[in-house]
Scaffold this active site. Structure first.
Site, PDB file in Angstrom:
ATOM      1  N   SER A  14       0.899  -1.112   0.235  1.00  0.00           N
ATOM      2  CA  SER A  14      -0.091   0.212  -0.110  1.00  0.00           C
ATOM      3  C   SER A  14       0.963   1.379   0.148  1.00  0.00           C
ATOM      4  O   SER A  14       0.352   2.050  -0.732  1.00  0.00           O
ATOM      5  CB  SER A  14      -0.851  -0.152   1.231  1.00  0.00           C
ATOM      6  OG  SER A  14      -1.788  -1.209   1.019  1.00  0.00           O
ATOM      7  N   CYS A  43      -1.766  -6.265   2.790  1.00  0.00           N
ATOM      8  CA  CYS A  43      -2.941  -5.938   3.009  1.00  0.00           C
ATOM      9  C   CYS A  43      -4.092  -6.471   2.072  1.00  0.00           C
ATOM     10  O   CYS A  43      -4.971  -7.138   2.151  1.00  0.00           O
ATOM     11  CB  CYS A  43      -3.364  -4.198   2.917  1.00  0.00           C
ATOM     12  SG  CYS A  43      -5.094  -3.770   3.188  1.00  0.00           S
ATOM     13  N   CYS A  48      -5.696  -7.749   5.117  1.00  0.00           N
ATOM     14  CA  CYS A  48      -7.077  -6.782   5.459  1.00  0.00           C
ATOM     15  C   CYS A  48      -8.285  -7.303   4.564  1.00  0.00           C
ATOM     16  O   CYS A  48      -9.222  -7.794   4.887  1.00  0.00           O
ATOM     17  CB  CYS A  48      -6.903  -5.435   5.161  1.00  0.00           C
ATOM     18  SG  CYS A  48      -5.259  -4.693   5.738  1.00  0.00           S
ATOM     19  N   LYS A  51      -8.974 -11.176   4.714  1.00  0.00           N
ATOM     20  CA  LYS A  51      -9.567 -11.686   6.287  1.00  0.00           C
ATOM     21  C   LYS A  51     -10.906 -10.867   6.155  1.00  0.00           C
ATOM     22  O   LYS A  51     -11.835 -11.622   6.682  1.00  0.00           O
ATOM     23  CB  LYS A  51      -8.579 -10.949   7.181  1.00  0.00           C
ATOM     24  CG  LYS A  51      -9.065 -10.781   8.508  1.00  0.00           C
ATOM     25  CD  LYS A  51      -8.190  -9.815   9.377  1.00  0.00           C
ATOM     26  CE  LYS A  51      -8.650  -8.366   8.987  1.00  0.00           C
ATOM     27  NZ  LYS A  51      -7.797  -7.274   9.674  1.00  0.00           N
ATOM     28  N   GLY A 175      -1.378 -16.962  19.955  1.00  0.00           N
ATOM     29  CA  GLY A 175      -1.206 -15.381  19.968  1.00  0.00           C
ATOM     30  C   GLY A 175      -2.160 -14.654  20.463  1.00  0.00           C
ATOM     31  O   GLY A 175      -3.402 -15.393  20.740  1.00  0.00           O
ATOM     32  N   GLY A 177      -2.756 -11.002  19.919  1.00  0.00           N
ATOM     33  CA  GLY A 177      -3.345  -9.994  19.479  1.00  0.00           C
ATOM     34  C   GLY A 177      -4.208  -9.944  18.554  1.00  0.00           C
ATOM     35  O   GLY A 177      -4.961 -10.857  18.333  1.00  0.00           O
ATOM     36  N   TYR A 178      -4.584  -8.898  17.807  1.00  0.00           N
ATOM     37  CA  TYR A 178      -5.812  -8.651  16.953  1.00  0.00           C
ATOM     38  C   TYR A 178      -5.924  -9.706  15.785  1.00  0.00           C
ATOM     39  O   TYR A 178      -6.791 -10.270  15.457  1.00  0.00           O
ATOM     40  CB  TYR A 178      -6.181  -7.208  16.443  1.00  0.00           C
ATOM     41  CG  TYR A 178      -5.148  -6.798  15.472  1.00  0.00           C
ATOM     42  CD1 TYR A 178      -5.426  -6.713  14.128  1.00  0.00           C
ATOM     43  CD2 TYR A 178      -4.038  -6.064  15.567  1.00  0.00           C
ATOM     44  CE1 TYR A 178      -4.603  -6.539  12.970  1.00  0.00           C
ATOM     45  CE2 TYR A 178      -3.134  -5.701  14.584  1.00  0.00           C
ATOM     46  CZ  TYR A 178      -3.509  -5.764  13.319  1.00  0.00           C
ATOM     47  OH  TYR A 178      -2.589  -5.533  12.320  1.00  0.00           O
ATOM     48  N   GLU A 182      -8.639 -12.268  15.568  1.00  0.00           N
ATOM     49  CA  GLU A 182      -9.630 -12.126  14.322  1.00  0.00           C
ATOM     50  C   GLU A 182      -9.613 -13.417  13.644  1.00  0.00           C
ATOM     51  O   GLU A 182     -10.868 -14.048  13.580  1.00  0.00           O
ATOM     52  CB  GLU A 182      -9.026 -11.264  13.459  1.00  0.00           C
ATOM     53  CG  GLU A 182      -9.509  -9.995  13.765  1.00  0.00           C
ATOM     54  CD  GLU A 182      -8.738  -8.595  12.922  1.00  0.00           C
ATOM     55  OE1 GLU A 182      -9.011  -7.553  13.027  1.00  0.00           O
ATOM     56  OE2 GLU A 182      -7.685  -9.253  12.145  1.00  0.00           O
ATOM     57  N   HIS A 434     -32.158   7.900  16.761  1.00  0.00           N
ATOM     58  CA  HIS A 434     -32.917   6.680  17.498  1.00  0.00           C
ATOM     59  C   HIS A 434     -33.743   5.979  16.492  1.00  0.00           C
ATOM     60  O   HIS A 434     -34.539   6.697  15.651  1.00  0.00           O
ATOM     61  CB  HIS A 434     -34.009   7.561  18.528  1.00  0.00           C
ATOM     62  CG  HIS A 434     -34.510   6.420  19.506  1.00  0.00           C
ATOM     63  ND1 HIS A 434     -33.970   5.889  20.467  1.00  0.00           N
ATOM     64  CD2 HIS A 434     -35.920   6.285  19.448  1.00  0.00           C
ATOM     65  CE1 HIS A 434     -34.825   5.060  21.062  1.00  0.00           C
ATOM     66  NE2 HIS A 434     -35.768   5.177  20.504  1.00  0.00           N
ATOM     67  N   GLU A 439     -26.478   6.228  19.354  1.00  0.00           N
ATOM     68  CA  GLU A 439     -26.817   7.191  19.966  1.00  0.00           C
ATOM     69  C   GLU A 439     -26.409   7.345  21.250  1.00  0.00           C
ATOM     70  O   GLU A 439     -26.220   8.353  21.992  1.00  0.00           O
ATOM     71  CB  GLU A 439     -28.482   7.053  20.061  1.00  0.00           C
ATOM     72  CG  GLU A 439     -29.007   6.214  20.890  1.00  0.00           C
ATOM     73  CD  GLU A 439     -30.487   6.023  20.949  1.00  0.00           C
ATOM     74  OE1 GLU A 439     -31.065   6.967  21.075  1.00  0.00           O
ATOM     75  OE2 GLU A 439     -31.284   5.083  20.230  1.00  0.00           O
TER      76      GLU A 439
END
Length: 451
Positions: A14, A43, A48, A51, A175, A177-178, A182, A434, A439
């Site tokens: 990227s 990515c 990304c 995934k 692991g 981490g994110y 994920e 709403h 909100e």
């Protein structure tokens, strides 16, 4: 001195492709780019994009179950991994072609091979040829890290998940981490029995209250989680991969995936020989202009280990091109960068955590946690969390953390207000939409905690 190119970019991810395209098409530079694998980088090819498509696939069973609760006659059926992967591969091919076309249309010369730095103004290609460039940009990103231990040759990394021939029945994700979380959620949603090991609490770099809610719901969804667990050995047996842990636990899995972080991809690039300074993790050390200690060599993206996110690499690459070739001095602002974690439930975050607020002092914490209307009607136990961290003096919103469906979409909008310096009172003055989950961000009146 005459150079073959004004700019040579190493890495077609990227950050690299943005820098090359802007330098060539908008600023008239003569540019070349070398990529050793596939155009688009982590990515687009192995991160990304695939995934997120897997996230979509993995949430379908929950939608079917919810549909029944809403009165629909719905059957889930079986997930066809081969059909999904075939379509996924075709989509990645399409995206890679777009990236490649963007470069050639901008006038960038592409080299589909590895390139290394062989001097302050020289690059050596895998075929042995050398080219000269007035400026060199390193944008090689990062790669998965797997520790060295007995049996480590049997494990896969997050890169390999997209290329599985078939989904395993039992998988171990190592692991916290994110990326690890994920994929644990994705594979669990696709029907795989998922176990997750980590040496420390999951998602520990994020807000504690938010991460605790995510982990609780991951476990409620069927993921077996063991923290403070370290693998000492993996053996291949007739039954699968036998995993032994330091505390004596032994389990057998069909597949073991290590998602224990990523390291900057600088090994073998010739940077040290060229005099470029590297950090402890191998990252390229740069200043606020993305310039190394060698004036002609720059670096952007994950290889610098600043903020390892795709949009950050893109902006760093664009700022570099504008500064060096466009006569427009620009720096990437690394403050208040929003991000999303595509676990189930999803997590959106921007700014400081509550732990950081406590250290800082003079802050107020506003929290709302509730069962959303959609889940409540369906009889599900899902909860959402909205949290704002506010400076008591300036009243500026310093942090926002959202655990909810589509939290990534919400945090993008909140980040705009935060970047503009919005105060809590300006949030409060905004009329609520709403009925929505979001909100709550403009209706929390009293702080739950103060520091």
């Amino acid at each position: 001195m005459n150079f073959d190119y004004d700019l040579f970019v190493i890495g077609g991810g990227s950050g690299g492709v943005r820098a090359a395209r802007i330098a060539a098409s908008e600023h008239g530079a003569k540019v070349a780019l070398a990529e050793e694998y596939r155009m688009g980088g982590t990515c687009v090819i192995r991160g990304c994009v695939p995934k997120k498509l897997m996230v979509f696939a993995s949430t379908m069973p929950g939608m079917v179950e919810e549909a029944r609760a809403y009165g629909w006659s719905a059957d889930q059926g079986q997930f066809d991994w081969t059909a999904f992967r075939t379509k996924l591969d075709a989509e990645l091919d399409r995206l890679e072609a777009i990236y490649r076309r963007g470069q050639t249309n901008a006038g960038v010369t592409l080299y589909d091979q590895r390139a290394t730095v062989s001097g302050a103004h020289e690059v050596t290609l895998a075929d042995g040829s050398t080219v000269s460039a007035k400026h060199i940009l390193v944008a090689t990103g990062g790669r998965p890290f797997v520790p060295d231990f007995p049996g480590c040759e049997h494990v896969l990394t997050s890169n390999d998940i997209f290329k599985l021939d078939a989904l395993p029945k039992r998988i171990l994700i190592v692991g916290g981490g994110y990326i690890a979380c994920e994929f644990a959620c994705i594979l669990n949603g696709l029907g795989v029995k998922v176990t997750q090991y980590n040496r420390s609490p999951l998602l520990r770099e994020f807000d504690t209250e938010a991460r605790d809610l995510i982990v609780d719901q991951m476990q409620a969804g069927g993921i077996e989680i063991h923290t403070h667990t370290v693998i000492t050995e993996i053996k291949k047996t007739e039954d699968g991969l036998q995993v032994t842990c330091g505390e004596g636990r032994e389990e057998v899995f069909d597949t073991v995936v290590y998602a224990t972080g990523r390291t900057p991809y600088t090994e073998g690039l010739g940077l040290e020989q060229a005099g470029v300074s590297l950090g402890e993790r191998g990252e390229v050390l740069v200043d606020e202009w993305s310039q190394t200690n060698i004036p002609s060599i720059y670096a952007v993206g994950d290889v610098t280990n600043r903020v390892n996110l795709t949009p950050v690499a893109i902006r760093e690459g664009h700022a570099f091109a504008d500064t060096v070739f466009g006569g427009m001095a620009r720096q990437m602002d690394h403050e208040l960068i929003a991000s999303a974690v595509f676990t189930q439930p999803e997590f959106g975050t921007c700014g400081i955590t509550e732990a950081q607020a406590e250290e800082r002092g003079q802050t107020e914490i506003y929290v709302s946690s509730f069962k959303p209307m959609r889940s409540a009607f369906a009889g599900a136990d899902a909860r959402v969390l909205m949290k704002l961290i506010v400076c008591r003096d300036s009243r500026a919103v310093l942090g926002c953390h959202i655990v909810a469906p589509d939290a990534g979409e919400m945090i993008q909008m909140v980040a705009i207000a935060m970047k503009m310096g919005a105060t809590k009172e300006q949030f409060d003055a905004t009329c609520a939409v709403h009925p929505t989950m979001a909100e709550e961000l403009v209706t929390m009146r009293k702080p739950a905690r103060q520091y």
